[in-house]
Motif scaffolding. Structure first.
Motif: not given
Ligand code: ATP
Length: 246
Positions: A145-171
């Motif tokens: 995938x492109x870098x942008x799509x990979x970043x979307x996957x990383x965000x999507x993966x984090x959302x699977x845990x249904x977070x209340x707090x989402x921490x993003x390191x240099x998205x």
């Protein structure tokens, strides 16, 4: 009294190998429902704070030597990462850290490893709703995938845990401006539409300040400036400080 902030860091001092002071004295507060940006150049100590928050510091022989990190007013101490995730904190790590030879769907699913099988389909559907492009690419190998799509996957993966707090390191790291806009629009939407609390670590100061409520600027392990984002955007010191970086 009032409810404690979702996250509070109180006078934290964090060292590696009992010697390297990465965070010297940091206090910051992330109220429920807010977007907080933590800015600063390379090596300021931002990632170290996020590792402490997510319980992964010990993996690198790092330690909160003084002060505390409180979630809902409770000191996290040495709470293991899985417990922290279960309590509502998800990290989108710097550099995305995908399994490059697994599919998009497998990578996303991994973020829900604490969920029951019945929840996974519902949560994946939410992620694909948020990122329709990932739905189209669900069977593809993540590494292609492109870098942008990979970043979307990383965000999507984090959302699977249904977070209340989402921490993003240099998205935004290494991504084209148009893609960065898309990622930021999604983060803003998670906050506005779903009430998710956001802690955003960035070197890309201008972009982060646009969606943040509160901004902290970190330098050499210390917070050197903080305030409402609106005020910081108009602050000449901030502008001057960042002229060299952006
Ligand atoms: P970056 O944007 O590069 O991630 P940062 O602001 O997140 O920068 P950190 O990665 O937290 O900064 O690093 C803060 C300091 O701690 C730096 O001086 C770094 O060299 C040091 N450091 C980071 N990780 C380790 C480690 N595992 N062992 C020893 N020192 C470390």
């Amino acid at each position: 009294g009032a409810a404690p902030p979702l996250l509070e860091i109180r006078n934290a001092r964090i060292v590696y190998d009992h010697a390297v002071e990465a965070v010297r004295e940091v206090s910051l507060s992330v109220p429920q429902g807010s977007v907080v940006a933590l800015l600063g150049s390379n090596g300021a100590g931002k990632s170290t704070l996020l590792k402490a928050l997510t319980g992964t510091l010990a993996l690198e022989d790092g330690e909160v030597e003084k002060g505390a990190i409180l979630l809902d007013g409770e000191d996290l101490g040495r709470t293991p990462t899985d417990r922290i995730v279960a309590r509502g904190v998800s990290l989108v790590p710097e550099g995305r850290r995908l399994f490059a030879n697994l599919t998009v769907e497998d990578n996303i699913t991994m973020g829900g490893h604490l969920k029951g099988a019945a929840d996974l389909a519902r949560l994946r559907a939410q992620v694909y709703d948020l990122f329709p492009r990932l739905a189209e690419r669900r069977r593809q190998i993540a590494g292609y995938l492109s870098g942008g799509e990979q970043q979307m996957v990383a965000v999507g993966r984090a959302l699977m845990a249904e977070p209340r707090l989402l921490a993003l390191d240099e998205p935004s790291l290494g991504l084209a401006p148009l893609i960065v806009d898309q990622i930021y629009a999604t983060v803003a939407r998670l906050n506005a539409e779903f009430g998710m609390t956001i802690l955003l670590v960035e070197q890309n100061a201008m972009q982060a300040m646009e969606i943040a409520d509160t901004v902290y600027i970190m330098e050499n392990g210390r917070i050197v400036l903080d305030g409402p984002a609106e005020q910081m955007r108009g602050n000449l010191d901030v502008q001057e400080y960042y002229l060299g970086f952006s």
